[in-house]
Design a protein around this motif. Structure first.
Motif, PDB file in Angstrom:
ATOM      1  N   THR A  15     -20.223 -65.379  -9.557  1.00 36.87           N
ATOM      2  CA  THR A  15     -19.695 -65.109 -10.896  1.00 36.87           C
ATOM      3  C   THR A  15     -20.807 -64.825 -11.894  1.00 36.87           C
ATOM      4  O   THR A  15     -20.540 -64.336 -12.990  1.00 36.87           O
ATOM      5  N   ASP A  68     -17.553 -59.746 -11.983  1.00 37.42           N
ATOM      6  CA  ASP A  68     -16.248 -60.143 -12.499  1.00 37.42           C
ATOM      7  C   ASP A  68     -15.246 -60.110 -11.353  1.00 37.42           C
ATOM      8  O   ASP A  68     -15.201 -59.136 -10.579  1.00 37.42           O
ATOM      9  N   THR A  75     -14.114 -57.144  -6.956  1.00 39.26           N
ATOM     10  CA  THR A  75     -15.052 -57.569  -7.998  1.00 39.26           C
ATOM     11  C   THR A  75     -15.742 -56.353  -8.609  1.00 39.26           C
ATOM     12  O   THR A  75     -15.856 -55.295  -7.980  1.00 39.26           O
ATOM     13  N   HIS A  89     -21.421 -56.924 -13.155  1.00 41.07           N
ATOM     14  CA  HIS A  89     -21.695 -57.053 -14.593  1.00 41.07           C
ATOM     15  C   HIS A  89     -22.556 -55.907 -15.100  1.00 41.07           C
ATOM     16  O   HIS A  89     -22.419 -55.479 -16.248  1.00 41.07           O
ATOM     17  N   ARG A 148     -11.894 -52.792 -17.083  1.00 43.24           N
ATOM     18  CA  ARG A 148     -11.443 -54.099 -16.604  1.00 43.24           C
ATOM     19  C   ARG A 148      -9.931 -54.241 -16.758  1.00 43.24           C
ATOM     20  O   ARG A 148      -9.261 -54.796 -15.889  1.00 43.24           O
TER      21      ARG A 148
END
Length: 291
Positions: free
Chosen positions: A130, A134, A245, A248, A258
């Motif tokens: 994490t 994301d 995922t 970042h 997102r």
């Protein structure tokens, strides 16, 4: 009014009705307008492009059939259920996705950390990840990580502590859930090797007492590799979800993207299309193995 007058009036009314075309009935001295019929199941309007994000690059564990493996025709591509999923997601978010072979699983994670890979097509949840990715919930697939042993030399296993005196093997940079990863680090002897084929061979040759790996990919590789039979033991060491995922540091990591990805993943789980991709992945893997 004479019969001749009544007939003439009726003929006039019928004539006006025939001239009205698509107009509705005569109401209070005027023709009511019939609204045009709405098109059946209109196609959704295409999503606008996201500035600075013409394409996304996805990757994942390349030794993970039926989910992902290298395309024998073009080894710079990954194919399988998760690659099919990426094409489905691309259509949902309106941005092309290339599912590319980057290298082994450890390299994929490094490239995602650096932002050179935008999407990871299938990752377990861990707290360290994490810090650079994301996660989009819910998981698009549930998996089981299990203990594998030689069929001719099973180990007595009912709980994690039963593995303490034994030598294990797994693939480098694999995770089997936060709880088991922590226990294994502190209490188990597990060698990490570069590939699942190498791990299976170590188990078959007696250089390891057991192997930890997800049930479906290990079964797929064992069937192709041949050699002494291996089998999974119960209970599973972990039940983990596979998540989509986003790095970042991806240049495309914006609130707009997102949001689109979150909506796509939610729709995926509602429509339950992943099972179809997995079934097709099994078919393709077996066909390839038979060539």
């Amino acid at each position: 009014m004479s019969l001749r007058s009544l007939a003439a009036t009726a003929a006039a009314v019928l004539g006006l009705m025939s001239l009205s075309g698509s107009r509705g009935p005569w109401i209070a001295g005027a023709w009511a307008q019939t609204p045009p019929a709405a098109p059946a199941n209109p196609a959704p309007a295409p999503l606008p492009p996201i500035p600075g994000c013409p394409q996304l690059v996805a990757s994942g564990n390349p030794q993970y059939p039926p989910y992902l493996w290298r395309d024998p025709v073009d080894e710079q591509k990954l194919i399988g259920a998760n690659a099919d999923l990426m094409q489905w997601v691309a259509a949902e978010i309106g941005i092309p996705i290339e599912t590319r072979y980057i290298g082994p699983w450890g390299r994929v994670q490094e490239e995602a950390r650096a932002g050179r890979v935008d999407l990871v097509a299938g990752a377990f949840f861990t707290l360290p990840r994490t810090e650079y990715m994301d996660y989009f919930h819910p998981a698009f697939r549930e998996t089981r990580s299990v203990v594998w042993t030689r069929a001719g030399a099973p180990v007595p296993y009912k709980r994690w502590s039963d593995l303490g005196p034994l030598q294990g093997v797994t693939v480098i940079n694999n995770s089997f859930g936060v709880e088991f990863d922590t226990y294994a680090r502190q209490s188990l002897k597990i060698t990490q090797v570069a590939s699942i084929e190498q791990a299976i061979q170590m188990l078959q040759r007696g250089r390891a007492d057991y192997m930890i790996y997800e049930d479906t990919p290990a079964e797929a590789y064992a069937a192709r590799n041949g050699g002494p039979a291996i089998r999974p033991l119960t209970p599973a060491v972990a039940h983990e979800g596979l998540y989509l995922t986003l790095s970042h540091r991806s240049r495309c990591n914006t609130p707009e993207l997102r949001g689109r990805l979150a909506r796509a993943v939610y729709k995926l789980t509602q429509d339950r299309v992943m099972a179809r991709f997995v079934d097709q992945g099994f078919i393709n893997w077996r066909k390839q193995a038979a060539l």
